[in-house]
Design an enzyme around this catalytic site. Structure first.
Site, mmCIF file in Angstrom:
data_model
loop_
_atom_site.group_PDB
_atom_site.id
_atom_site.type_symbol
_atom_site.label_atom_id
_atom_site.label_comp_id
_atom_site.label_asym_id
_atom_site.label_seq_id
_atom_site.Cartn_x
_atom_site.Cartn_y
_atom_site.Cartn_z
ATOM 1 N N GLY A 31 -7.425 -87.206 26.968
ATOM 2 C CA GLY A 31 -6.471 -88.028 26.226
ATOM 3 C C GLY A 31 -5.410 -88.685 27.088
ATOM 4 O O GLY A 31 -5.525 -88.745 28.300
ATOM 5 N N TYR A 32 -4.375 -89.185 26.421
ATOM 6 C CA TYR A 32 -3.366 -90.058 27.022
ATOM 7 C C TYR A 32 -4.089 -91.198 27.741
ATOM 8 O O TYR A 32 -4.004 -91.384 28.948
ATOM 9 C CB TYR A 32 -2.392 -89.311 27.932
ATOM 10 C CG TYR A 32 -1.022 -89.942 27.805
ATOM 11 C CD1 TYR A 32 -0.246 -89.714 26.671
ATOM 12 C CD2 TYR A 32 -0.547 -90.835 28.763
ATOM 13 C CE1 TYR A 32 0.974 -90.351 26.511
ATOM 14 C CE2 TYR A 32 0.672 -91.470 28.598
ATOM 15 C CZ TYR A 32 1.424 -91.220 27.470
ATOM 16 O OH TYR A 32 2.624 -91.848 27.301
ATOM 17 N N GLU A 35 -6.826 -97.699 30.725
ATOM 18 C CA GLU A 35 -7.975 -98.611 30.889
ATOM 19 C C GLU A 35 -9.177 -97.933 31.538
ATOM 20 O O GLU A 35 -10.315 -98.334 31.311
ATOM 21 C CB GLU A 35 -7.577 -99.844 31.700
ATOM 22 C CG GLU A 35 -7.106 -101.012 30.863
ATOM 23 C CD GLU A 35 -8.116 -101.462 29.809
ATOM 24 O OE1 GLU A 35 -9.305 -101.632 30.151
ATOM 25 O OE2 GLU A 35 -7.735 -101.641 28.644
ATOM 26 N N HIS A 37 -10.253 -94.817 31.032
ATOM 27 C CA HIS A 37 -10.997 -94.192 29.935
ATOM 28 C C HIS A 37 -11.688 -95.269 29.084
ATOM 29 O O HIS A 37 -12.845 -95.138 28.703
ATOM 30 C CB HIS A 37 -10.049 -93.420 29.001
ATOM 31 C CG HIS A 37 -9.308 -92.299 29.642
ATOM 32 N ND1 HIS A 37 -7.945 -92.327 29.834
ATOM 33 C CD2 HIS A 37 -9.730 -91.100 30.113
ATOM 34 C CE1 HIS A 37 -7.561 -91.195 30.386
ATOM 35 N NE2 HIS A 37 -8.614 -90.431 30.575
ATOM 36 N N GLN A 61 -9.446 -75.270 32.483
ATOM 37 C CA GLN A 61 -9.534 -75.948 33.776
ATOM 38 C C GLN A 61 -8.183 -76.088 34.483
ATOM 39 O O GLN A 61 -8.075 -76.783 35.483
ATOM 40 C CB GLN A 61 -10.230 -77.302 33.639
ATOM 41 C CG GLN A 61 -9.457 -78.360 32.875
ATOM 42 C CD GLN A 61 -10.334 -79.557 32.561
ATOM 43 O OE1 GLN A 61 -11.254 -79.470 31.763
ATOM 44 N NE2 GLN A 61 -10.053 -80.694 33.195
ATOM 45 N N GLN A 152 -16.094 -83.934 40.057
ATOM 46 C CA GLN A 152 -16.396 -83.544 38.671
ATOM 47 C C GLN A 152 -17.734 -84.155 38.228
ATOM 48 O O GLN A 152 -18.580 -83.470 37.643
ATOM 49 C CB GLN A 152 -15.276 -84.025 37.752
ATOM 50 C CG GLN A 152 -15.594 -83.878 36.278
ATOM 51 C CD GLN A 152 -14.410 -84.267 35.408
ATOM 52 O OE1 GLN A 152 -13.455 -83.525 35.307
ATOM 53 N NE2 GLN A 152 -14.479 -85.421 34.791
ATOM 54 N N VAL A 175 -11.180 -97.662 37.730
ATOM 55 C CA VAL A 175 -10.315 -98.753 37.268
ATOM 56 C C VAL A 175 -8.932 -98.540 37.889
ATOM 57 O O VAL A 175 -8.398 -97.423 37.872
ATOM 58 C CB VAL A 175 -10.227 -98.784 35.729
ATOM 59 C CG1 VAL A 175 -9.286 -99.880 35.263
ATOM 60 C CG2 VAL A 175 -11.616 -98.993 35.127
ATOM 61 N N SER A 184 -4.524 -93.091 36.117
ATOM 62 C CA SER A 184 -4.620 -91.660 35.819
ATOM 63 C C SER A 184 -3.526 -91.310 34.820
ATOM 64 O O SER A 184 -2.418 -91.849 34.902
ATOM 65 C CB SER A 184 -4.407 -90.856 37.103
ATOM 66 O OG SER A 184 -4.149 -89.504 36.788
HETATM 67 P P1 AMP Z 1 -9.527 -87.215 31.990
HETATM 68 O O1 AMP Z 1 -8.926 -87.597 30.690
HETATM 69 O O2 AMP Z 1 -8.603 -87.354 33.148
HETATM 70 O O3 AMP Z 1 -10.227 -85.877 31.940
HETATM 71 O O4 AMP Z 1 -10.683 -88.276 32.279
HETATM 72 C C1 AMP Z 1 -11.720 -88.496 31.364
HETATM 73 C C2 AMP Z 1 -12.760 -89.358 32.010
HETATM 74 O O5 AMP Z 1 -12.191 -90.599 32.400
HETATM 75 C C3 AMP Z 1 -13.333 -88.729 33.296
HETATM 76 O O6 AMP Z 1 -14.729 -88.940 33.348
HETATM 77 C C4 AMP Z 1 -12.612 -89.484 34.376
HETATM 78 O O7 AMP Z 1 -13.333 -89.563 35.600
HETATM 79 C C5 AMP Z 1 -12.491 -90.866 33.748
HETATM 80 N N1 AMP Z 1 -11.401 -91.625 34.399
HETATM 81 C C6 AMP Z 1 -10.137 -91.221 34.604
HETATM 82 N N2 AMP Z 1 -9.442 -92.153 35.295
HETATM 83 C C7 AMP Z 1 -10.310 -93.165 35.524
HETATM 84 C C8 AMP Z 1 -10.211 -94.423 36.202
HETATM 85 N N3 AMP Z 1 -9.075 -94.827 36.777
HETATM 86 N N4 AMP Z 1 -11.294 -95.212 36.252
HETATM 87 C C9 AMP Z 1 -12.467 -94.822 35.670
HETATM 88 N N5 AMP Z 1 -12.627 -93.657 35.031
HETATM 89 C C10 AMP Z 1 -11.565 -92.829 34.953
#
Ligand code: AMP
Length: 289
Positions: A31-32, A35, A37, A61, A152, A175, A184
């Site tokens: 969440g949160y 672009e 995601h 985690q 991951q 992205v 992030s």
């Molecule tokens: P998270 O919410 O951080 O667990 O991320 C969820 C998914 O979004 C994971 O597969 C991440 O690798 C992907 N993700 C997070 N940041 C980015 C980014 N800047 N560009 C592309 N995918 C992302």
């Protein structure tokens, strides 16, 4: 878009949709949303009939000293961003996913001995356990992950292959913000000054790409140059810089073929990760004429 919080209700909805022959695309997140995601969700929408996005800040985690309690959460905001792309937003509580007597885990061996695993012991077992559960609940045809979390993605691919999960894993490009910082949810922790300095990760990756393209093959030489470069940023502290096989993530002393450069750097108290592919120019084959 429907918001579902119970596993049983999600299963019911998806069984009906599956019976109609719908292909299911799944994007697991904490969440949160940003672009990064949303790029995964858009691709899922293109490839499938139904898109399920999960939002779950997975306690398994996070180590006790990490940011589980402070991790940004805003379901209303996320639901707004997903409208139009996502059919079902699955947002279970911790108790829903981990019942009181929960005591199982899925471990891809060796993940604590490399890269992020070294400073985040148990992190990837937490990730593979929750993703295995979510895969079993959603039973998607396609699942989408970001290349930003390269280790991951490698762990999930290995788990899917070793345990024969019937899902195709797609890993999509990073992205970035305008200045190059990888998007992030944790970027929200940065102060204005730290945010300015955080671009050093991207700049370091770019300078390594130039070194590799210029013919430098010695990983230690590139790593040393990056240590010096990042060292000039006052709020930066390096966790690791590694050059690794792009598929297995095994460390490489020399770059003989395309390799992945991976970084984890603290900016103030915030740990950021990023990576890039170091491309090796093939020698031109001359015909002799
Ligand atoms: P998270 O919410 O951080 O667990 O991320 C969820 C998914 O979004 C994971 O597969 C991440 O690798 C992907 N993700 C997070 N940041 C980015 C980014 N800047 N560009 C592309 N995918 C992302």
């Amino acid at each position: 878009m429907k918001i579902v919080k119970k596993i049983s209700l999600l299963r019911k909805d998806l069984t009906l949709l599956r019976r109609k022959g719908g292909r299911i695309g799944f994007v697991p997140t904490m969440g949160y949303l940003h672009e990064g995601h949303l790029s995964l969700v858009r691709q899922a929408k293109k490839d499938n009939d139904i898109v399920v996005v999960s939002i779950f800040v997975n306690p398994l985690q996070f180590a006790p000293n990490e940011d589980f309690r402070h991790y940004p959460r805003d379901l209303k905001r996320d639901a707004k961003l997903l409208k139009g792309f996502c059919d079902i937003l699955f947002a279970p509580s911790s108790d829903e996913l981990y019942r009181k007597d929960f005591c199982s885990s899925v471990e891809v061996k060796g993940t604590d001995e490399a890269l992020c695993g070294l400073s985040r012991k148990g992190h990837f077992t937490g990730v593979s356990t929750v993703v295995a559960k979510l895969f079993n609940i959603v039973l998607a045809d396609n699942a989408y992950f970001g290349r930003k979390d390269a280790q991951q993605a490698a762990v999930i691919k290995k788990m899917v292959s070793d345990l024969d999960f019937p899902v195709k894993v797609h890993v999509l490009p990073i992205v970035r913000e305008k200045d190059g910082l990888a998007m992030s949810s944790r970027n929200t922790y940065l102060t204005i000054e730290e945010r300015r300095q955080a671009v050093v990760l991207f700049q370091a990756l770019r300078s390594a790409e130039r070194m590799a393209a210029g013919g430098i093959r010695d990983s230690a030489k590139i790593r040393q140059a990056l240590e010096d470069f990042i060292g000039h940023t006052p709020s930066a502290r390096i966790d690791y810089i590694e050059i690794a096989d792009a598929r297995t993530l095994a460390p490489l002393a020399r770059i003989e073929k395309d390799a992945l450069l991976l970084l984890a750097v603290y900016i103030g108290k915030t740990r950021l990760i990023d990576n890039t592919l170091l491309k090796v120019k093939k020698l031109a084959v001359t015909s002799g004429y």
